[in-house]
Motif scaffolding. Structure first.
Motif: not given
Length: 500
Positions: A375-386
Motif C-alpha cells: 500500500d502507498v503511505q504518504f509522507r508529506g510534500r517534497q518542498k517541506e522536507i527539513i
C-alpha cells in the motif's frame, strides 16, 4: 468513438429529467432544476449577445450562492470556460488572474432573480486570442505556485466528467440525497462534490459561513446525507465535544468526506465516535489530477490506518527517485500519478506543463513509499522536507510521533533556518488542555520514537493550527508566524534536557 462528455450537458439532462425537483436549497430560497436551467439560459443569452466566442475564458465571481451555479452553467451553455474567483479575493490578485487569462468578461450575479446586461462587466475591450488548449475546457482553476505566482490549471469537460463517474463508482451518490456544501467552489474539492450532487439528482444545501457549532447544529437539525470538510473543521467539531457540546445523533448523515491534509488515526477514531452512523472517507488528490485519486474508505482505514487507500478506477501510480527511476518497496520517493483524468495543462505555460509530467505521469511533489503490504503511505510534500545537519526529515514523521503523546490533539512541524545546522525543527502543538504539556516527558517520549536528529528543537503551543486561505492547516503560515515573532517558544531543546 463516443462523443466527448460535457458537464453542461450532464447538468442539463439532470434538469430535464426532474425539472421540479430541488437542485439548491439556501437559507432564503429554494431553486428547482427548472429554475437553475432557466437562469443559466439567461446567462448564456447575455454572453452570446455580448459577443462571447467559443472556448473564451469568463471570470465568474462566486461565494457559494445559488446564483453562482446558474452562472457557471450558463457559461458552459454559451460554450465558454469558467474561471471562478471568490468575491473576497483582493483586487491585486484578481488583476493578476486577469493578466493570465486575458478575459474580457466577468459575471457577478448576487441576486438569483436579476437579469440583464448589468450582470456582465467588461474587463477589457479586446477578445483574447483563441487558445487551442482551452478547446473543450470547463474550468481554469488558479492555484498558488511555490513562487506565489498563480498557476491556471485547465480542466477539461470530458476528463472531469469521467472523473466524476470514477468518484461515484467509489462513493455512490443517489437521487434526492442532500449534500451540505461547506467548501468553497473555487477549489476542486467543493466543485466536484457540487457537480456530482447536481448530476446525480441530489440537492445542494448551502448556507451562510458555518462555524464548528453551527455546522454541528445544521447536521443534527436538518436532513443531510453527506458533507465535505477539511480536517481542520473536524478538529473544530471535536473541540466542541471536549467543551461539553451536546452531540446528538445525526440520523441521516451517511458520508463525511475529508481531504487536503493528512488525517491522523486518532482524529479519524474520534470523528467516527462522534458520528457513528456516517462513513468517514478520506480522499487524496490534487487540482491537477482532478482530485480523488485515492480513497481511504472506513473499512480500509480500520485495517490500514496509515495507507492512502484504494486508487480510483483508471488511476495508476509510481514512486520514483530524483531521476524519475522507480524506487524499491519501503524506499521513499515522489508519488507520480497517471490517469485519463489529468489536467489539460497550465494556462499559457507549456514549459511548466512539460516540467510537471514525466512519461505520462503527473509529478505530485508529494513523498510516499510502498509499505510491506503493497500500500502507498504518504509522507508529506517534497518542498517541506527539513534538512537538519545534513539529515533529511519529513515533517509528517515528526507530527505522527508527537500526537501519540497523551494530551496532544494535533501538531505541525516545520524547518527554520539555523546558522549551525542549516535548519532546526520547530513544532507547534495543540494540547487538549491548555498549559498541560510536560515538555521533558514529551522529549523523553520522542527519543523513544524518533532518531535523535529528528527530535524537535523548539516547541510552541496554540489553541489551533494556523490556516491558509483554503481553510486547511498551512505550514507556510506557521513559518511566517515564527519568523515574525508571533509565537513564543514554550520549550527549547538543549543538550540532555528540554527547557520550558
Amino acid at each position: 468513438m463516443n462523443s466527448p462528455l460535457n458537464l453542461g450537458d450532464l447538468i442539463t439532462r439532470a434538469c430535464n429529467r426532474e425539472p421540479e425537483s430541488i437542485a439548491i436549497e439556501a437559507d432564503d430560497c429554494v431553486i428547482s432544476r427548472a429554475d437553475l436551467f432557466e437562469q443559466a439560459q439567461i446567462v448564456k443569452a447575455i454572453l452570446l449577445a455580448a459577443g462571447a466566442s467559443a472556448s473564451e475564458p469568463v471570470h465568474v465571481r462566486v461565494s457559494n450562492l445559488p446564483s453562482d451555479f446558474s452562472a457557471v452553467l450558463g457559461i458552459w451553455l454559451a460554450g465558454c470556460v469558467a474561471v471562478p474567483i471568490h468575491r473576497t479575493t483582493p483586487l491585486s490578485a484578481c488583476e493578476a488572474i486577469r493578466k493570465k487569462t486575458n478575459a474580457r468578461f466577468q459575471l457577478d450575479i448576487t441576486d438569483s432573480s436579476a437579469a440583464g446586461e448589468s450582470l456582465l462587466t467588461s474587463l477589457c475591450a479586446d477578445a483574447p486570442a483563441f487558445r487551442s488548449q482551452l478547446d473543450g475546457a470547463a474550468f481554469v482553476l488558479f492555484t498558488s505556485g511555490s513562487t506565489g505566482s498563480p498557476k491556471g490549471v485547465i480542466i477539461g469537460h470530458h476528463a472531469f466528467a469521467m472523473k466524476l463517474m470514477a468518484i461515484d463508482a467509489m462513493t455512490h451518490f443517489k437521487p434526492r440525497e442532500r449534500t451540505l456544501l461547506v467548501l468553497n467552489i473555487t477549489f476542486v474539492f467543493g466543485i466536484w462534490m457540487s457537480l456530482l450532487t447536481l448530476i446525480s439528482g441530489g440537492t445542494l444545501v448551502i448556507t451562510k459561513k458555518l462555524g464548528s457549532a453551527e455546522l454541528v447544529d445544521r447536521l443534527q437539525e436538518h436532513p443531510i446525507d453527506r458533507v465535505g470538510v477539511v480536517p481542520t473543521m473536524l478538529r473544530g467539531i471535536l473541540a466542541l465535544v471536549t467543551q461539553g457540546h451536546d452531540m446528538k445523533p445525526c440520523a441521516c448523515l451517511r458520508q463525511i468526506f475529508t481531504g487536503g491534509e493528512q488525517l491522523s488515526e486518532l482524529l479519524a477514531d474520534q470523528v467516527e465516535a462522534a458520528f457513528p452512523n456516517a462513513d468517514l472517507i478520506n480522499i487524496y488528490g490534487l487540482t491537477e489530477t482532478l482530485s480523488c485519486d485515492f480513497f481511504q474508505l472506513s473499512n480500509f482505514r480500520r485495517i490500514k490506518p496509515f495507507a492512502l487507500g484504494l486508487p480510483a478506477s483508471g488511476v495508476s501510480y509510481r514512486i520514483v527517485d530524483e531521476l524519475d527511476l522507480p524506487v524499491k518497496p519501503g524506499q521513499q520517493g515522489e508519488l507520480q500519478i497517471r490517469s485519463p483524468y489529468l489536467m489539460a495543462g497550465y494556462l499559457d505555460d507549456l514549459d511548466l506543463t512539460v516540467a510537471a509530467h514525466s512519461d505520462g505521469f503527473f509529478k505530485t511533489g508529494d513523498l510516499a513509499f510502498i509499505n510491506s503490504e503493497g500500500d502507498v503511505q504518504f509522507r508529506g510534500r517534497q518542498k517541506e522536507i527539513i534538512v537538519r545537519g545534513g539529515n533529511k526529515v519529513t515533517p509528517m514523521e515528526i507530527e505522527q510521533a508527537v500526537i501519540m503523546f497523551p494530551g496532544i490533539t494535533t501538531a505541525m512541524a516545520t524547518g527554520i533556518e539555523d546558522d549551525m545546522l542549516g535548519e532546526k525543527i520547530h513544532v507547534l502543538i495543540v494540547p487538549s488542555i491548555p498549559s498541560s504539556v510536560d515538555f521533558e516527558r514529551l522529549q523523553d517520549f520522542l527519543m523513544g520514537k524518533l532518531e535523535k536528529y529528528k527530535v524537535p528543537d523548539v516547541f510552541y503551543t496554540a489553541e489551533c493550527l494556523p490556516l491558509g486561505r483554503t481553510g486547511k492547516a498551512d505550514r507556510r503560515e506557521l513559518k511566517m508566524m515564527i519568523a515574525g515573532g508571533l509565537l513564543i517558544p514554550a520549550a527549547i531543546k538543549q543538550i540532555g534536557r528540554t527547557v520550558a
